[in-house]
Every structure is written in structure tokens, then in C-alpha cells.
Enzyme design. Structure first.
Site: not given
Ligand code: F6R
Length: 609
Positions: A27, A74, A101, A604
Site C-alpha cells: 500500500r 505513500w 487519506g 496497490k
Molecule cells: C496496474 C494497476 C492499477 C489498478 C488501478 C485500479 O497494474 O494495478 O492500474 O488497476 O489502480 O485499481 P482497482 O482495480 O483496485 O480499482
């Protein structure tokens, strides 16, 4: 986007905190910190860098205490520095706080608190919360935190501990994820379930505007007015082992390799030999599939690429006009939602801030929302009218791989389901399409077993600085996805383009140093056109790597390198074509000495807008 864990227990907590925060490192990994209270005193260790490096330097497990919290950052407000690493404290060192946040009114609050004599030691937005609690402290940490939260604008998941109440861990959330885990004479908070999976499977999902008091014996939840809230305890069926590397050098490789299982598990019992069984899951949102007039897919990043492929499937087979929107753009327009429009949200984490905002906007305008989500209990799952869970298991590597093919699997099932409901697919065709998807896990396994050729290709190209990815039709989004994977894990500049569009600009970039990856799977639609595009690249000296069907001799003569994939129906080729591209990006990253699980600047789940 920052990971938080906290534990209140009857035993020493620092080594468990360290274990838990390591599971959340995906994260954020700009800095890491831990705090515990022992003998009425807060002790904090923190520094910049990845957990492993910082741990060697500061020895987190030397911290004593039966209550504590940890945070992996992050950075949003305030640069990457030790002073900005969490946890943050009040002036007197009684209150410690971790936060994920953004506090949008932190400047006003800071000015107000500084006037009252508070001294700030970081440039973060977070620190104001610690001082706000200190300023109004009544002796009751729950009550004071609750009142402080009412002054905040923005998003937060927080953990708070206080020397004056050293048996209480306070947790609260608004727009940023936070779960509570229930253990044996100890309780936990965490940004994400995998952090605490080895310790408990009993989870309470905290909702927006809720605050909790955890002691080692019990958990109480209240709303922001102070009223008690009754919560359900959910049991998570992920095994702790699933969130570990299990002998693989990286999560990314493990997750690429898990795709046959992720797809089989996602299909689960949603299919028989002749039918797609989605009634129970879908009818809550769309009781009348035949009446559907339009679909809007909202998503970000890799999930958005899955949406683009979905558009192709849904329009071709279910004949429903479909638009695919970046979630971050959708919400800032004034999207038109007419009667008969449904929104499909696609998200691995279920916590992507822009996708959450997009579904809220869609619901406000009267659309029903179906989500395709991997993480159970996540915000998108809870706020949708219907949820289709991809059963890909925890995805820890920052680059999304198995979640992507699991999403495609579900969109495919949904497409056939809708096509059938709309009377567009006769029974024999449904059975054929079911047979096709059943083949996919074995076919992916076949590609995985031949990954040496992909590794060898990575050895030839890892020193290059640019790459172009081309695809047409349903494989154009695979060009985008291949380029994204390469960019994010190996920091090589890569562009994905519709193959025919190359002539309208990017062709200027082609020379004898430019690798051009072309998805050129033989079909009766675009194959010959793609061959022409390949010829255009070759005429300018470009190096062509083709993703082609096994046994395609024609392509071998026209390109420099071929990576073969097995044949399936055209509409399912993306599930196969993406595998060599994921592996190529992985091996390039490793050969460049990078850590593919933790690409710089990425996190992530993007829980800030
Ligand atoms: C690329 C990647 C990101 C996610 C994006 C959406 O490898 O992991 O581009 O696809 O941040 O994340 P989700 O799917 O969790 O909404």
C-alpha cells in the site's frame, strides 16, 4: 495508499505488528513507523525506506508494549522524510496517530492550533488530528477523537492510542478503508484483510462515519454522534497462506502463475455445461435484462482495460451499447443516465477512490450498479446493487495480473448471461462458449510452462528504453495493458496504440532500436490488416515481437520474434495474449534489478482522488 495496523492485546505486540505491516507494504513504501505504549510512555521508531531496510536500522521488535500501531506510507502531503513518516504525536507525547487519506482543511486547522500554541514537527496533513485531539482532550480518548473527527474535511482511516488510556485503541474511517479483526484476547485494526489473516478470520467492516473502541476483550462501534452501532462479524474464507509468496521470488510471478486457478475459482459454480447461473447475483440490480438499453463501465488502470475488452464482448454478443469511462473523468462530467442504463464498476481492491466516487454519482442519477470486485467487504462491493466477486484470492503485487484475467472471465460470463436473457444466443452457441472458457485455465498453464522463451526475450530487451505495443479490435486493450505492465514494473517507456493508428503519429518514433510488440493472433477479422501494420514497422527498421497463435508459420517469416499462445475463440484471446506480456514485463523488471512487487511511486489501492 498507506497501510495501517494496530493491535491491543495481553501480550507484547511489536513482532506481530511488524509481521502485519509487512503484509501491507504494497500500500506504500516511502517510509514506515511503529509506536507502542509501555509503562505509560509512547515509544516510536520510524524512518524512510522499505520495511526491510528500516527494520535493520531501527529494530522495531525492540519496542515494548501490549498496545501499538504501525504504518507504511505513500506520501501525499509532505515529502518523503523521517519527520513526515507516521506515527505522529501531539505536543506532549501522549497521543499517537496513524492515518491513511487526506485532510483537506488541514491548513486552517493547523493555523488555528498554532495560534493556541501547538508546535508541529512534520509537514503532513495528518499531524493536525493529533493536536486537535490534544487540544480538546477530556480524559476520554474515544469521545475526544470523535469530536475531533467532526472538524475534519477529507478522507481518513485512523488509529489512535493515548498514554492516558493505554488499554484502548481507537479506530475510525471516512472514505479510506479500515477493518477490525477479532482475536483471542486481542483485537486488531488494518487497512486491508491480508495484514491480519494469519491471526484471525473474524472481521468487522467499519463503515464511513463510524468510530470504534478496541480493548483486548471487546470491540464497540459508534457513529459520529456517539450512538452505539451493532455490527455483523463476517468470516473471511481466504487462507493466510494465499497472501504469502509460497516459494516464488515475487508476488507478481506468483500471481501471474496463479491465473489458471484464479479463473477456475472465479467460474466456480456459476456455470454448468450448458448454462450461466448468474440470476441470483444479478437480478437484484437488473431484474429485467432484456430491457437493458445501455451499459457504462467505470474503472481505473488495468481494471479500465478489462472494461474496454468488456465493451467489445457486450456489444458483440449481448448487443448492448456499452461505454467505458475512466472513473476519475466520469464523476467530473455531468454524465447522462437514461432509463435502462446500468453501470458496471470494475475494481480489484473495491477501494479505488475514483471508482467509488463514480458509482456514487451513477447511483445519485438513478442507475443500478453492478460491480466486479475481488475484495469482499470492500466499499465498492458494499455500495453496489449487485456484486460479482472475482475469486482471484488476495492480489499483493502492485501490478494487477490475476485480478485482470479474473475480471475478464466474469465479464465474459455476464455477457453470455445477458445475451441469453435477450434471446441472442441459441443453446448450442451457449454450450460452445462455455466450452471455450473452460479451456482457458489449461491454455494459460501451457503458456506458463513455456515461459523460458519469454525470459530469453526479456534478456535481449531489458536495456532498451522505449517500446511500442500495438493491437487491434479486442486486442487493442491488451496492447494498452502490456505497455502499462512494462511501464509500471520496469520503468521503461512504453506506449499502447491501436495498430492502425500508428500511421497517424507514433510511426515517427520507429527506428532500428524500437521494439514493437504486436498482438497478431490469426483470425478472420483484423489479422491481414495487422500484417500490413507489421510490414509498415519493418519497412522502417523496427524490431517486431509478435504474440501469435501456435502454428502460425506465416507470421514467423514477417517478424523478428514470436511468442505463441494457444488458439481459442476470438473473443477470449485477450485472456491468453496478456500472459506473455505480463511475464515479459516481470522478467524485464527483474533483469533491471528492480523490485516488481513494489514499483516506485505506486501503491496497490489508490484510495485518494
Ligand atoms: C496496474 C494497476 C492499477 C489498478 C488501478 C485500479 O497494474 O494495478 O492500474 O488497476 O489502480 O485499481 P482497482 O482495480 O483496485 O480499482
Amino acid at each position: 495508499m498507506c497501510g495501517i495496523v494496530g493491535i491491543v492485546s495481553e501480550r507484547e505486540v511489536s513482532s506481530t505488528l511488524l509481521d502485519a505491516i509487512k503484509r501491507l507494504e504494497y500500500r506504500g513504501y516511502d517510509s514506515v513507523g511503529m509506536v507502542c505504549i509501555a509503562d505509560g510512555v509512547l515509544s516510536t521508531k520510524k524512518d524512510i525506506g522499505k520495511i526491510e531496510e528500516v527494520e535493520k536500522k531501527v529494530n522495531f521488535t525492540a519496542l515494548k508494549g501490549t498496545i501499538g500501531m504501525a504504518h507504511s506510507r505513500w506520501a501525499t502531503h509532505g515529502g518523503v522524510s523521517k519527520r513526515n513518516a507516521h506515527p505522529h504525536e501531539d505536543c506532549n507525547g501522549n497521543i499517537s496517530l496513524v492515518h491513511n487519506g487526506i485532510i483537506e482543511n488541514h491548513n486552517e486547522l493547523k493555523a488555528e492550533l498554532q495560534k493556541k500554541g501547538h508546535h508541529f514537527t512534520s509537514d503532513t496533513d495528518t499531524e493536525v488530528i493529533a493536536h486537535l485531539i490534544e487540544e480538546n482532550f477530556t480524559g476520554d480518548i474515544l469521545e475526544t477523537t470523535r469530536k475531533a473527527l467532526c472538524r475534519l474535511e477529507g478522507s481518513y482511516a485512523i488509529g489512535v492510542i493515548c498514554t492516558k488510556k493505554d488499554d484502548e485503541l481507537i479506530a475510525a474511517r471516512k472514505e479510506s478503508p479500515l477493518v477490525i479483526g477479532l482475536g483471542e484476547r486481542e483485537n486488531y485494526i488494518a487497512s486491508d484483510i491480508p495484514a491480519i489473516l494469519p491471526f484471525t478470520k473474524k472481521i468487522i467492516f467499519l463503515e464511513n462515519g463510524e468510530i470504534a473502541r478496541l480493548t483486548k476483550e471487546k470491540v464497540e462501534v459508534f457513529d459520529l454522534k456517539g450512538n452505539p452501532v451493532t455490527k455483523t462479524i463476517e468470516t473471511i474464507d481466504w487462507g493466510a497462506k494465499q497472501a504469502e509468496k509460497q516459494g516464488y521470488p515475487h508476488f507478481m510471478l506468483k500471481e501471474i502463475s496463479e491465473q489458471p486457478t484464479a479463473i477456475s475459482d472465479t467460474i466456480g459454480d456459476r456455470m454448468t455445461e450448458h448454462d450461466i447461473l448468474l440470476d441470483e447475483e444479478i437480478q437484484k440490480a437488473i431484474p429485467n435484462a432484456a430491457g437493458l438499453k445501455r451499459l457504462i463501465v467505470v474503472a481505473c488502470g488495468t481494471s479500465w482495460h478489462a472494461g474496454l475488452i468488456g465493451e467489445f464482448m457486450l456489444e458483440e454478443l449481448a448487443k448492448i451499447p456499452t461505454e467505458v469511462e475512466y472513473a476519475s473523468e466520469f464523476r467530473y462530467r455531468d454524465p447522462i443516465i437514461t432509463e435502462g442504463t446500468a453501470v458496471i464498476a470494475v475494481s480489484q481492491s473495491g477501494e479505488t477512490a475514483d471508482t467509488i466516487a463514480a458509482i456514487r454519482e451513477a447511483k445519485k442519477k438513478g442507475a443500478k450498479v453492478i460491480s466486479i470486485v475481488n475484495v469482499e467487504g470492500s466499499t465498492i462491493a458494499r455500495e453496489s446493487d449487485a456484486v460479482l466477486f472475482t475469486h482471484a484470492g488476495p492480489e499483493i503485487g502492485v501490478a494487477s495480473t490475476k485480478a485482470f484475467t479474473a475480471q475478464l472471465t466474469l465479464i465474459y460470463l455476464l455477457t453470455i448471461y445477458l445475451a441469453k436473457k435477450r434471446g441472442l444466443l441459441p443453446q448450442p452457441q451457449i454450450s460452445n462458449r462455455i466450452r471455450d472458457i473452460r479451456k482457458i485455465p489449461h491454455q494459460i498453464q501451457e503458456i506458463l510452462e513455456n515461459q523460458d522463451s519469454i525470459k530469453r526475450l526479456a534478456e535481449l530487451f531489458f536495456r532498451h528504453t522505449n517500446a511500442l505495443y500495438l493491437g487491434r479490435g479486442i486486442n487493442y486493450p491488451i496492447a494498452l495493458e502490456g505497455a502499462l505492465k512494462l511501464k509500471e514494473v520496469s520503468y521503461l517507456h512504453a506506449e499502447g496504440y491501436p495498430a492502425a493508428e500508428m500511421k497517424h503519429g507514433p510511426i515517427a518514433l520507429i527506428d532500428n532500436k524500437m521494439p514493437v510488440v504486436v498482438i497478431a493472433t490469426k483470425d478472420n477479422r483484423t489479422y491481414t490488416k495487422v500484417l500490413s501494420n507489421i510490414a509498415e514497422v519493418k519497412a522502417r527498421g523496427g524490431i517486431v515481437i509478435a504474440i501469435a497463435l501456435k502454428g502460425d508459420k506465416e507470421i514467423e517469416e514477417k517478424v523478428d520474434f514470436v511468442l505463441s499462445i494457444p488458439e481459442n475463440s476470438y473473443i477470449l484471446t485477450p485472456l491468453l495474449a496478456v500472459i506473455p506480456l505480463q511475464l515479459f514485463a516481470y522478467y524485464v523488471s527483474v533483469l533491471k534489478g528492480k523490485d516488481p512487487d513494489k514499483p516506485v511511486n505506486l501503491a496497490k489501492s489508490v484510495t485518494v482522488e
